[in-house]
Design a protein around this motif. Structure first.
Motif, short mmCIF file in Angstrom:
data_model
loop_
_atom_site.label_atom_id
_atom_site.label_comp_id
_atom_site.label_asym_id
_atom_site.label_seq_id
_atom_site.Cartn_x
_atom_site.Cartn_y
_atom_site.Cartn_z
N LEU A 73 0.85 -1.19 0.00
CA LEU A 73 0.00 0.00 0.00
C LEU A 73 0.88 1.24 0.00
CD1 LEU A 73 -3.12 0.51 2.24
CD2 LEU A 73 -1.35 2.26 2.15
N VAL A 74 0.50 2.20 -0.81
CA VAL A 74 1.20 3.49 -0.88
C VAL A 74 0.15 4.59 -0.89
CG1 VAL A 74 2.77 4.96 -2.20
CG2 VAL A 74 3.10 2.47 -2.20
N ALA A 75 0.33 5.58 -0.06
CA ALA A 75 -0.55 6.75 -0.06
C ALA A 75 0.32 8.00 -0.02
CB ALA A 75 -1.50 6.73 1.12
N ARG A 76 -0.04 8.98 -0.82
CA ARG A 76 0.72 10.22 -0.86
C ARG A 76 -0.23 11.42 -0.85
NH1 ARG A 76 4.94 12.99 -5.14
NH2 ARG A 76 6.40 13.75 -3.55
N ARG A 77 0.15 12.43 -0.10
CA ARG A 77 -0.64 13.67 0.00
C ARG A 77 -2.10 13.37 0.36
NH1 ARG A 77 1.75 16.49 -5.55
NH2 ARG A 77 3.94 16.48 -4.89
N GLY A 78 -2.28 12.37 1.24
CA GLY A 78 -3.62 12.04 1.69
C GLY A 78 -4.44 11.25 0.70
#
Length: 419
Positions: A73-78
């Protein structure tokens, strides 16, 4: 999204989006209010094509017979930009891995316990400098084991000072850290034990070194002692405290100390190296002993809610858990150079905060994460980094301890960042 060793209030997240999308968010039912919204990687400065290399990296380890499968899993800037299942949940049945699979997160329980202690700190119920004996009198007159003669032989001397809350949070306590005193400590908790029955027995173990003088991993003893202190201060069993103060507000619906019957089928099979099925499939989980050091099970999506909250400076979707300054305190280096080279970590560039590891110099450490990143991993291969600089959260879930999987995942994520 972002998170990794060492954080501060500077990474409070601001979301800028077109009004129609913002309006749509208000229509999402409350039940799903804690979910991190999905987005195209390009909208947050990442490459869709390059993110596919995460699957290629995981598949190489699966084909090599090192892991059965993974969830990444990757999340960036919300925004959630990568969430994928790879390989198998169980080799014998050939069941494909599912994104909502439940993993034994082992020591990834520790940052959650760190937040629990910070809640007590913010409420004025404890200080980092408080002696442990203020809450657990059995720790009043700790002794320190001094080796002598044959291996395993020792004598004891009084501790120079009392153990403190900070000592427990930073692994500078010597409590069951594998040294000579640990051999005189109690066996691990058994079925029927609780924090209330077991932690006083830990106090009988001589410390392995004088408090505050070394860094040595107190994998279960120190964070479990902190869990008991939270029980005492809150008046709640530790599992109930975590549920009401952290898990429910953040929407972490699949995080427990022991799998409920209806969720056990979603547990990924635990394997040792060589993909040998582990005899003990419950790991550190017990029904009545709530180990804040290693007992939790969770999903990648659940842990994302927790990590994003830290990246946001203690808040997620209107639920404030901690203040930004407290997150900054938790993710700052409290041990100087003592963590470098310990527990298989790089010899340079590392620090340790309050139950989280920190990258201070990524070049010196050789890690493909930003300076200031903080997080931790688990005995069965799970790992999270919270990266304030890149506003990034990364999570890899596996159930066999293969460190190269974590390194390859980190690299695959970094090469996909384009701005």
């Amino acid at each position: 999204m972002a998170a990794a060793p060492g954080s501060s209030g500077r990474f409070v997240l601001t979301l800028i989006m077109p009004f129609p999308r913002l309006a749509l968010l208000f229509l999402i039912p409350t039940l799903f209010a804690a979910s991190i919204p999905k987005d195209n990687p390009e909208d947050v400065g990442m490459s869709s094509d390059r993110l596919r290399r995460i699957h290629e990296a995981m598949q190489r380890h699966i084909d090599a017979g090192e892991i059965s499968g993974a969830v990444t899993l990757v999340a960036r800037r919300g925004r959630l930009v990568h969430y994928e299942a790879h390989g198998l949940m169980d080799i014998e049945s050939q069941r494909p891995m599912e994104k909502d699979a439940i993993f034994r997160i082992a020591s990834m329980s520790k940052p959650i316990t760190g937040v629990a202690v910070m809640l007590m700190l913010e409420e004025g119920k404890l200080r980092l400098t408080d002696p442990v004996s203020k809450f657990l009198p059995e720790f009043k007159d700790s002794k320190v084991a001094i080796p002598r003669g044959k291996p395993g032989e020792f004598y004891v001397v009084p501790a120079d000072r009392e153990l403190t809350i900070r000592d427990l949070l930073t692994h500078t306590n010597g409590l069951m850290t594998g040294g000579p005193g640990s051999k005189a400590g109690p066996p691990r908790p058994a079925a029927g034990d609780t924090l209330a029955t077991y932690i006083p027995r830990l106090a009988t173990a001589p410390l392995d070194f004088q408090p505050g003088t070394q860094w040595a991993y107190s994998g279960l003893a120190a964070p479990d002692t902190l869990s008991r202190i939270v029980e005492i201060l809150s008046g709640q069993p530790y599992d109930e405290f975590l549920r009401t103060r952290i898990f429910d507000p953040l929407g972490m619906k699949d995080t427990f100390f022991y799998p409920p019957d209806g969720r056990r089928s979603r547990l990924v099979t635990l394997y040792s190296r060589g993909l040998v099925k582990a005899e003990n499939q419950d790991g550190f989980s017990l029904k009545t002993y709530f180990s804040g050091g290693g007992g939790l099970i969770s999903t990648a999506e659940d842990y994302l809610q927790f990590a994003q909250m830290l990246l946001n400076g203690g808040e997620l979707n209107g639920h404030r858990i901690l203040s930004p300054r407290t997150v900054e305190l938790m993710s700052s280096n409290h041990v100087g150079d003592m963590f470098n080279g310990k527990l298989g970590r790089p010899a340079h560039g590392m620090g340790y905060g309050l139950l989280v590891g920190i990258v201070e110099d990524n070049v010196a450490s050789g890690l493909r994460v930003s300076n200031g990143s903080f997080g931790w991993d688990g005995a069965y291969g799970t790992q999270t980094w919270i990266d304030p600089k890149e506003k990034l959260v990364t999570i890899v879930m596996i159930q066999t301890q293969i460190a190269s999987v974590q390194r390859d995942f980190e690299n695959a994520v970094r090469q996909a960042i384009l701005e």
